[in-house]
Design an enzyme around this catalytic site. Structure first.
Site, PDB file in Angstrom:
ATOM      1  N   LYS A 133       1.022  -1.097  -0.004  1.00 51.61           N
ATOM      2  CA  LYS A 133      -0.052   0.191   0.027  1.00 51.61           C
ATOM      3  C   LYS A 133       0.905   1.139   0.067  1.00 51.61           C
ATOM      4  CE  LYS A 133      -0.465  -0.181   5.029  1.00 51.61           C
ATOM      5  NZ  LYS A 133      -1.426  -0.783   6.087  1.00 51.61           N
TER       6      LYS A 133
ATOM      7  N   ARG B 297     -11.135   0.519  14.462  1.00 44.38           N
ATOM      8  CA  ARG B 297     -11.153   1.010  13.395  1.00 44.38           C
ATOM      9  C   ARG B 297     -12.135   0.439  12.347  1.00 44.38           C
ATOM     10  NH1 ARG B 297      -5.083   1.295  10.663  1.00 44.38           N
ATOM     11  NH2 ARG B 297      -5.479  -0.575   9.866  1.00 44.38           N
TER      12      ARG B 297
ATOM     13  N   TYR C  39      14.146  31.609   2.197  1.00 47.76           N
ATOM     14  CA  TYR C  39      12.757  32.197   2.561  1.00 47.76           C
ATOM     15  C   TYR C  39      12.799  32.505   4.100  1.00 47.76           C
ATOM     16  CZ  TYR C  39      10.633  31.089  -1.710  1.00 47.76           C
ATOM     17  OH  TYR C  39      10.174  31.038  -2.881  1.00 47.76           O
TER      18      TYR C  39
ATOM     19  N   MET D 213       9.698  24.667  -1.913  1.00 53.50           N
ATOM     20  CA  MET D 213       8.779  23.722  -2.655  1.00 53.50           C
ATOM     21  C   MET D 213       9.727  22.878  -3.495  1.00 53.50           C
ATOM     22  SD  MET D 213       5.420  24.624  -5.002  1.00 53.50           S
ATOM     23  CE  MET D 213       4.540  25.381  -3.885  1.00 53.50           C
TER      24      MET D 213
HETATM   25  C1  LIG Z   1      -0.557  -1.649   6.902  1.00 55.46           C
HETATM   26  C2  LIG Z   1      -1.103  -2.871   7.263  1.00 55.46           C
HETATM   27  C3  LIG Z   1      -0.085  -4.117   7.722  1.00 55.46           C
HETATM   28  C4  LIG Z   1       1.352  -3.911   7.706  1.00 55.46           C
HETATM   29  O1  LIG Z   1       1.799  -3.300   8.786  1.00 55.46           O
HETATM   30  P1  LIG Z   1       3.267  -3.051   8.955  1.00 55.46           P
HETATM   31  O2  LIG Z   1       3.289  -2.398  10.424  1.00 55.46           O
HETATM   32  O3  LIG Z   1       3.892  -2.001   7.784  1.00 55.46           O
HETATM   33  O4  LIG Z   1       4.025  -4.191   8.692  1.00 55.46           O
HETATM   34  C5  LIG Z   1      -0.837  -5.069   8.042  1.00 55.46           C
HETATM   35  N1  LIG Z   1      -2.268  -5.199   8.344  1.00 55.46           N
HETATM   36  C6  LIG Z   1      -2.911  -4.199   7.936  1.00 55.46           C
HETATM   37  C7  LIG Z   1      -4.539  -3.988   8.346  1.00 55.46           C
HETATM   38  C8  LIG Z   1      -2.527  -2.904   7.601  1.00 55.46           C
HETATM   39  O5  LIG Z   1      -3.288  -1.737   7.581  1.00 55.46           O
END
Ligand SMILES: *Cc1c(COP(=O)(O)O)cnc(C)c1O
Length: 384
Positions: free
Chosen positions: A38, A137, A276, A324
């Site tokens: 991700k 969550r 700046y 920037m």
């Molecule tokens: C991001 C995530 C992981 C991986 O987490 P790390 O701490 O980067 O290993 C695993 N499970 C879920 C649900 C996540 O959102």
């Protein structure tokens, strides 16, 4: 970027990445492994990381946050399984079977619509039911389980979830793990309830990097590491807990370097301001390197007057505010630096290293954020 020779770029070490995956596969000791890609593979570059993983045959799954990331993984050539961890808009659910994705389920409306999509397309869809054990969550509560069980059982093709999952709230941030144990107990209770309700999951999974490194009882049938794959410990506390329990020091190697070309060199008199807000003022004759990297690339503005780069193996302090698209660094005491020379923003040269953790400390955040916010526009290349 499309330019022939970029002014800044990210290098990914194939050897370090493969070493980390070797370590994770070894820790998983036979359980399935789902590597998280991700946030553009934690800023490392989704297509590059997916290609590296596809070259191996010991990683079963990728995990992504969004539908779009799942599709990106397919476009990068990933043929094995993909879990989508985050929400998918109802009007996009047809893409789930189309790209053979496995969504996480935490909403009854979405589940019912998915059942309808599956029926209409005459395609099976594997899902992972997210259980609420205390992170508060995305999970569903124990009281909601019968409702989800009934929805599953009424479907034509998906009569039960393939997986049951949970996520820990408090493993990375502490060396005391009572809350993790409490969550684990709840998970056991809820998965037992699923069995009673006739929706026994085929696999159970709970562990992100920290949990899988520290506690084998969290590994169940599949582990979901993210940060560790990129050679970063989830936290100092995780590292400490691991070392105190006798673990070795060599599990993970950092994968990413961020480099840029010095585009200009400037000689300043004593008593000159830099950048700046005139936040820096020279006290003696000073030589500055102008570097075409700024906060829009992910080099945080909070690094102004705090961070250093590595040039010719030596520390070069950032002077003035990060702009920037530009920053200025002091090279007064580094001999022989010319325009065109490479500066290292993150990475290592000789005895000097600037780690992602160090940049995170300087900018008062965590390494997850620094990595995730590296601009996806930066060119990325795998190096041997
Ligand atoms: C991001 C995530 C992981 C991986 O987490 P790390 O701490 O980067 O290993 C695993 N499970 C879920 C649900 C996540 O959102």
């Amino acid at each position: 970027m499309g330019t022939e020779s970029p002014l800044q770029w990210i290098e990914l070490s194939r050897q370090a990445f493969n070493h980390n995956i070797d370590s994770l596969v070894r820790l998983a000791s036979g359980k399935k492994v789902a590597v998280s890609v991700k946030a553009n593979a934690y800023g490392h570059g989704l297509p590059q990381i997916v290609s590296l993983l596809a070259e191996r045959n010991d990683v079963d799954y990728l995990s992504v946050h969004s539908l779009g990331e799942g599709i990106d993984c397919r476009e990068a050539g990933w043929k094995r399984r993909i879990i989508v961890l985050g929400p998918i808009p109802d009007d996009c659910l047809d893409a789930v079977p189309e790209f053979d994705l496995e969504p996480t389920i935490f909403d009854i409306g979405t589940l019912k619509k998915l059942g309808a999509v599956s029926k209409r397309r005459k395609q099976k869809i594997q899902t992972h039911l997210k259980l609420e054990t205390g992170t508060n969550r995305q999970g569903i509560t124990i009281d909601e389980l019968p409702k989800f069980a009934n929805a599953y059982k009424s479907f034509e093709y998906i009569k039960k979830p393939y997986g049951a999952s949970m996520h820990f709230a408090n493993i990375e941030d502490t060396t005391a793990h009572e809350y993790a144990d409490y969550q684990l107990k709840k998970f056991h209770k809820m998965t037992a309830m699923m069995t009673k309700l006739g929706i026994k999951p085929t696999i159970r999974h709970a562990a992100a990097s920290a949990a899988m490194i520290l506690f084998d009882k969290t590994r169940f049938d599949l582990v979901r590491p993210g940060i560790a794959a990129y050679g970063l410990w989830p936290s100092k506390e995780t590292y400490l807990s691991y070392r105190l329990s006798g673990g070795e020091n060599d599990l993970f190697w950092s994968v990413l370097s961020w480099k840029a070309k010095i585009t200009q060199i400037k000689n300043l008199e004593a008593d000159s301001f830099v950048g700046y807000g005139c936040s820096y003022r020279t006290t003696s004759k000073t030589k500055l390197a102008i570097i075409p990297v700024g906060y829009c690339d992910g080099y945080d503005r909070r690094l102004s007057n705090i961070a250093h780069l590595i040039i010719k193996g030596m520390r070069s302090p950032v002077r003035g505010r990060i702009c920037m698209n530009l920053l200025m660094a002091d090279i007064t005491d580094i001999k022989g630096v010319k325009a065109g020379e490479t500066a290292i923003l993150i990475g290592q040269d000789k005895s000097e290293q600037v780690s992602i953790e160090q940049v995170a400390d300087w900018s008062s955040t965590i390494h997850y954020e620094v990595a995730a916010r590296l601009s996806s526009d930066l060119p990325r290349q795998v190096v041997e």
